[in-house]
Design an enzyme around this catalytic site. Sequence first.
Site, mmCIF file in Angstrom:
data_model
loop_
_atom_site.group_PDB
_atom_site.id
_atom_site.type_symbol
_atom_site.label_atom_id
_atom_site.label_comp_id
_atom_site.label_asym_id
_atom_site.label_seq_id
_atom_site.Cartn_x
_atom_site.Cartn_y
_atom_site.Cartn_z
ATOM 1 N N ARG A 159 0.821 -1.221 0.000
ATOM 2 C CA ARG A 159 0.000 0.000 0.000
ATOM 3 C C ARG A 159 0.856 1.274 0.000
ATOM 4 O O ARG A 159 0.447 2.307 0.514
ATOM 5 C CB ARG A 159 -0.963 0.049 1.199
ATOM 6 C CG ARG A 159 -1.946 -1.078 1.245
ATOM 7 C CD ARG A 159 -2.889 -1.102 0.062
ATOM 8 N NE ARG A 159 -3.785 -2.234 0.206
ATOM 9 C CZ ARG A 159 -3.542 -3.457 -0.288
ATOM 10 N NH1 ARG A 159 -2.442 -3.678 -1.019
ATOM 11 N NH2 ARG A 159 -4.396 -4.439 -0.106
ATOM 12 N N SER A 209 -10.725 -1.010 3.279
ATOM 13 C CA SER A 209 -9.952 -1.128 4.518
ATOM 14 C C SER A 209 -9.499 0.242 4.996
ATOM 15 O O SER A 209 -8.974 1.034 4.217
ATOM 16 C CB SER A 209 -8.724 -1.998 4.290
ATOM 17 O OG SER A 209 -9.128 -3.311 4.036
ATOM 18 N N GLU A 276 -4.840 3.549 5.943
ATOM 19 C CA GLU A 276 -4.705 3.258 4.515
ATOM 20 C C GLU A 276 -5.542 4.236 3.678
ATOM 21 O O GLU A 276 -5.140 4.663 2.601
ATOM 22 C CB GLU A 276 -5.168 1.819 4.275
ATOM 23 C CG GLU A 276 -5.010 1.350 2.855
ATOM 24 C CD GLU A 276 -5.392 -0.120 2.709
ATOM 25 O OE1 GLU A 276 -5.174 -0.917 3.643
ATOM 26 O OE2 GLU A 276 -5.920 -0.460 1.646
HETATM 27 C C1 LIG Z 1 -15.654 -2.270 -1.091
HETATM 28 C C2 LIG Z 1 -14.203 -1.867 -1.240
HETATM 29 C C3 LIG Z 1 -13.224 -2.863 -1.343
HETATM 30 C C4 LIG Z 1 -11.873 -2.511 -1.471
HETATM 31 N N1 LIG Z 1 -10.937 -3.502 -1.590
HETATM 32 C C5 LIG Z 1 -9.637 -3.179 -1.742
HETATM 33 C C6 LIG Z 1 -8.645 -4.187 -1.874
HETATM 34 O O1 LIG Z 1 -8.923 -5.385 -1.864
HETATM 35 N N2 LIG Z 1 -7.356 -3.807 -2.035
HETATM 36 C C7 LIG Z 1 -6.990 -2.497 -2.073
HETATM 37 O O2 LIG Z 1 -5.810 -2.216 -2.239
HETATM 38 N N3 LIG Z 1 -7.905 -1.519 -1.945
HETATM 39 C C8 LIG Z 1 -9.202 -1.822 -1.791
HETATM 40 N N4 LIG Z 1 -10.143 -0.829 -1.653
HETATM 41 C C9 LIG Z 1 -9.701 0.571 -1.608
HETATM 42 C C10 LIG Z 1 -9.697 1.292 -2.984
HETATM 43 O O3 LIG Z 1 -10.668 0.759 -3.822
HETATM 44 C C11 LIG Z 1 -8.331 1.201 -3.643
HETATM 45 O O4 LIG Z 1 -7.386 1.814 -2.823
HETATM 46 C C12 LIG Z 1 -8.324 1.861 -5.019
HETATM 47 O O5 LIG Z 1 -7.125 1.540 -5.687
HETATM 48 C C13 LIG Z 1 -8.498 3.360 -4.975
HETATM 49 O O6 LIG Z 1 -8.689 3.809 -6.304
HETATM 50 P P1 LIG Z 1 -9.475 5.152 -6.614
HETATM 51 O O7 LIG Z 1 -9.299 5.473 -8.049
HETATM 52 O O8 LIG Z 1 -10.875 5.080 -6.123
HETATM 53 O O9 LIG Z 1 -8.622 6.169 -5.734
HETATM 54 P P2 LIG Z 1 -9.120 7.444 -4.942
HETATM 55 O O10 LIG Z 1 -9.803 7.047 -3.680
HETATM 56 O O11 LIG Z 1 -9.818 8.380 -5.837
HETATM 57 O O12 LIG Z 1 -7.702 8.062 -4.572
HETATM 58 C C14 LIG Z 1 -6.838 7.358 -3.703
HETATM 59 C C15 LIG Z 1 -5.517 8.125 -3.677
HETATM 60 O O13 LIG Z 1 -4.916 8.018 -4.959
HETATM 61 C C16 LIG Z 1 -4.605 9.303 -5.458
HETATM 62 N N5 LIG Z 1 -4.820 9.283 -6.914
HETATM 63 C C17 LIG Z 1 -5.859 8.718 -7.565
HETATM 64 N N6 LIG Z 1 -5.683 8.869 -8.898
HETATM 65 C C18 LIG Z 1 -4.528 9.550 -9.080
HETATM 66 C C19 LIG Z 1 -3.812 10.011 -10.233
HETATM 67 N N7 LIG Z 1 -4.224 9.794 -11.477
HETATM 68 N N8 LIG Z 1 -2.675 10.703 -10.027
HETATM 69 C C20 LIG Z 1 -2.213 10.909 -8.773
HETATM 70 N N9 LIG Z 1 -2.839 10.498 -7.653
HETATM 71 C C21 LIG Z 1 -3.979 9.816 -7.808
HETATM 72 C C22 LIG Z 1 -5.525 10.261 -4.759
HETATM 73 O O14 LIG Z 1 -4.942 11.541 -4.638
HETATM 74 C C23 LIG Z 1 -5.701 9.605 -3.396
HETATM 75 O O15 LIG Z 1 -4.699 10.046 -2.519
HETATM 76 C C24 LIG Z 1 -11.498 -1.141 -1.518
HETATM 77 C C25 LIG Z 1 -12.489 -0.149 -1.450
HETATM 78 C C26 LIG Z 1 -13.826 -0.497 -1.284
HETATM 79 C C27 LIG Z 1 -14.860 0.585 -1.217
#
Ligand SMILES: Cc1cc2nc3c(=O)[nH]c(=O)nc-3n(C[C@H](O)[C@H](O)[C@H](O)COP(=O)(O)OP(=O)(O)OC[C@H]3O[C@@H](n4cnc5c(N)ncnc54)[C@H](O)[C@@H]3O)c2cc1C
Length: 288
Positions: A159, A209, A276
């Site tokens: 992470r 998480s 996280e």
């Molecule tokens: C039901 C559920 C299950 C999940 N299961 C998992 C799992 O199994 N494993 C896991 O690792 N995570 C899990 N997650 C957490 C999440 O889905 C992941 O961390 C995911 O990768 C976040 O992606 P996002 O595009 O939604 O990021 P966001 O929440 O939009 O952003 C997360 C971070 O990334 C940065 N960011 C996003 N895009 C960019 C970009 N293009 N350039 C620079 N910075 C950027 C943002 O600034 C922020 O700090 C889960 C979430 C939920 C709701």
Amino acid sequence: MRIGGAARYFVELKTKKDAEDVVIFTEETGLPLVMLGGGSNTIFADGMIEAVVARVVADRVDLPHIKAPHPNPLPPGEGILVHVEAGKILASFLNELAEQNLDLSPLTGIPGTVGGAVFGNAGQGFGGTWIGSFVKDVTFYHKKQWKTWKQEECGLGYRESVFKTMSPPIIWSVTLSVPTRPQEEIQAERERLMQKRMATQPHVKTAGSCFKSLPNGTPAWKLIDAAGLRGFRVGDIQVAEKHANFLLNTGKATFDDATTLVQKIQSHMGQPLDVEMRFVKKDGSVLF
Ligand SMILES: Cc1cc2nc3c(=O)[nH]c(=O)nc-3n(C[C@H](O)[C@H](O)[C@H](O)COP(=O)(O)OP(=O)(O)OC[C@H]3O[C@@H](n4cnc5c(N)ncnc54)[C@H](O)[C@@H]3O)c2cc1C
């Protein structure tokens, strides 16, 4: 989680020129840049966020065409190179890859975008497979320069990535080395992983998480459980009964509810528990 207010400015980035322009805009306005992907791991303060919130929506995928099913799976560690832009929704990407007998099934069920996944090296739990193991290089915009860094420069740990340590970089695209596997096997594995998730995780009004596992691999949910905090609540935010590392918005939870709950959990623990999720304050800075 359906918590949080509105951004002073919200911008969608379709081209690299948009990325360059938004940085100039932040300089002109004096507001910080906050990058957002699908928002599945981020929670914002209530009220007006005094920031420029930007999301990469470019989502082009450059896929090689492979004979289906691939007759000769590549040796372990070798893969087909696929280039994808950061705004691509991870789940759709996995579907498109599977149709070409390309297997990223370990990332099944993770919401959000490819950019968000790279930023936090999303994947299975501690000791499992994370997106970083497929990354060849990442192209991003930082300090007014375009850079492409190889995997080993990206600091992709559990992470973690080097991008978390930068004043916001704009992750633009990623090259992945993706293993081949017959489509039916990929679908069966993805189905199995989805069933496991459905059985163990809540899927409503959560951001996944909340805390990282300890450096020795102990999962946060075990510690939270041991502390008797499963089901613990502050206002409308609750530690899920189904999974003690998931926070749920059970009604009209506020940012303050969420931060108070996180801090109370941390203070109950005998050891530091790293967060996280990303908590973004009203001034655009990151609380956790
Ligand atoms: C039901 C559920 C299950 C999940 N299961 C998992 C799992 O199994 N494993 C896991 O690792 N995570 C899990 N997650 C957490 C999440 O889905 C992941 O961390 C995911 O990768 C976040 O992606 P996002 O595009 O939604 O990021 P966001 O929440 O939009 O952003 C997360 C971070 O990334 C940065 N960011 C996003 N895009 C960019 C970009 N293009 N350039 C620079 N910075 C950027 C943002 O600034 C922020 O700090 C889960 C979430 C939920 C709701």
